[in-house]
Design a protein around this motif. Structure first.
Motif, short mmCIF file in Angstrom:
data_model
loop_
_atom_site.label_atom_id
_atom_site.label_comp_id
_atom_site.label_asym_id
_atom_site.label_seq_id
_atom_site.Cartn_x
_atom_site.Cartn_y
_atom_site.Cartn_z
N VAL A 48 31.37 64.03 -22.54
CA VAL A 48 31.28 65.82 -21.89
C VAL A 48 29.46 65.88 -22.10
CG1 VAL A 48 33.02 66.06 -22.75
CG2 VAL A 48 31.88 66.34 -24.30
N ARG A 93 43.54 69.02 -19.16
CA ARG A 93 43.25 69.29 -18.13
C ARG A 93 43.18 70.44 -17.60
NH1 ARG A 93 43.09 64.76 -12.72
NH2 ARG A 93 44.88 66.01 -13.02
N GLU A 130 36.60 74.03 -22.88
CA GLU A 130 36.15 73.45 -22.01
C GLU A 130 34.46 73.15 -22.03
OE1 GLU A 130 37.48 76.70 -19.01
OE2 GLU A 130 39.39 76.90 -20.07
N ARG A 131 35.06 71.72 -21.08
CA ARG A 131 33.45 71.01 -20.82
C ARG A 131 34.07 70.02 -20.02
NH1 ARG A 131 31.68 73.98 -23.37
NH2 ARG A 131 30.06 73.21 -25.80
N LYS A 132 32.45 69.58 -19.17
CA LYS A 132 32.65 69.01 -18.00
C LYS A 132 32.56 67.73 -18.70
CE LYS A 132 30.96 68.67 -13.76
NZ LYS A 132 29.91 68.88 -12.46
N ASN A 185 33.11 64.88 -13.73
CA ASN A 185 32.99 65.40 -12.82
C ASN A 185 34.45 66.54 -13.65
OD1 ASN A 185 30.63 65.18 -12.34
ND2 ASN A 185 31.34 63.95 -10.25
N ASP A 186 35.56 65.85 -13.92
CA ASP A 186 36.66 66.75 -14.57
C ASP A 186 36.25 67.71 -15.38
OD1 ASP A 186 38.13 65.68 -12.61
OD2 ASP A 186 39.19 65.03 -13.97
N TRP A 187 37.04 69.51 -15.87
CA TRP A 187 37.01 69.64 -16.77
C TRP A 187 37.93 69.61 -17.72
CZ3 TRP A 187 33.04 73.59 -17.60
CH2 TRP A 187 32.19 73.56 -17.10
N ARG A 236 39.70 70.54 -21.83
CA ARG A 236 39.69 71.80 -22.53
C ARG A 236 39.76 70.99 -24.30
NH1 ARG A 236 43.07 74.36 -21.15
NH2 ARG A 236 41.88 76.06 -20.02
N ARG A 245 39.16 74.19 -11.40
CA ARG A 245 37.52 74.38 -11.69
C ARG A 245 36.51 73.50 -11.67
NH1 ARG A 245 35.72 76.68 -17.89
NH2 ARG A 245 32.79 76.59 -17.19
N ARG A 246 35.58 73.71 -11.13
CA ARG A 246 34.25 72.43 -10.79
C ARG A 246 33.36 72.87 -11.17
NH1 ARG A 246 35.52 67.95 -9.54
NH2 ARG A 246 38.04 67.69 -8.82
#
Length: 190
Positions: A155, A185, A130-132, A170-172, A174, A189-190
């Protein structure tokens, strides 16, 4: 014990003409007359080059001296990526072996390293990470009936990929580490 043509299958790692290869595609044909034909796409384990080769029933191949070890990522020394095993021994993996997988590393992430003749040749990460989203193109409205509309994004860590139009900064998300592509998505998670 050497392999014969009947042992060939997708994913098999073998030595052909003195070089290490992985079979990425496999097809078996038995013509009405004559010998069976084993058609394989071979990928060189060190260079990544591929080619297609037909084999006959009597062809023989050598096994590779392969071993695998579970490790955790420690740090990047600027030239190599350093992992440690359960006994805290450090294992150095060259940047060319890591490739784009270097973007998916994070402190202490568990990986599996494949060794050929004692040298690291492949690093396998968890299937999804997972990455922002740090940056992405503005989404263009319309034209969504034609299928998935994708846009460019970057990311954390600097990796760039295509994401669906509904993903924002700013969304996370996968990411599938095998292909480097967007998987889905991550909600909440924030």
């Amino acid at each position: 014990m050497p392999y014969t043509a009947s042992d060939l299958r997708k994913g098999l790692k073998l030595r052909f003409e003195g070089q290490p290869y992985t079979i990425t595609e496999y097809n078996f044909t038995k013509p009405g007359k004559g010998q069976s034909i084993y058609t394989c796409r071979l990928k060189h384990m060190l260079t990544g080059n591929t080619f297609v080769k037909n084999f006959r029933e009597n062809d023989v191949f050598d096994e590779l001296d392969l071993s695998e070890k579970t490790v955790n990522f420690s740090y990047d020394d600027g030239v190599n990526f350093i992992f440690s095993d359960a006994d805290y021994n450090e294992i150095s993996v060259p940047a060319d072996v890591m490739g784009d997988k270097k973007y998916f590393l994070e402190d202490n992430i568990e990986c599996r390293i494949l060794f050929l003749d004692g040298n690291p040749v492949e690093v396998n990460l968890p299937t999804f990470i997972e990455r922002k989203i740090e940056w992405c193109d503005a989404g263009a409205k319309g034209n969504t009936a034609a299928g998935k509309v994708m846009k460019n994004a970057r990311v954390a860590g600097g990796y760039e990929l295509k994401v669906p139009i509904f993903v924002n900064e700013n969304d996370w998300i996968r990411i599938d580490t095998r292909s480097g592509e967007y998987a889905d998505r991550v909600m909440g998670r924030r």
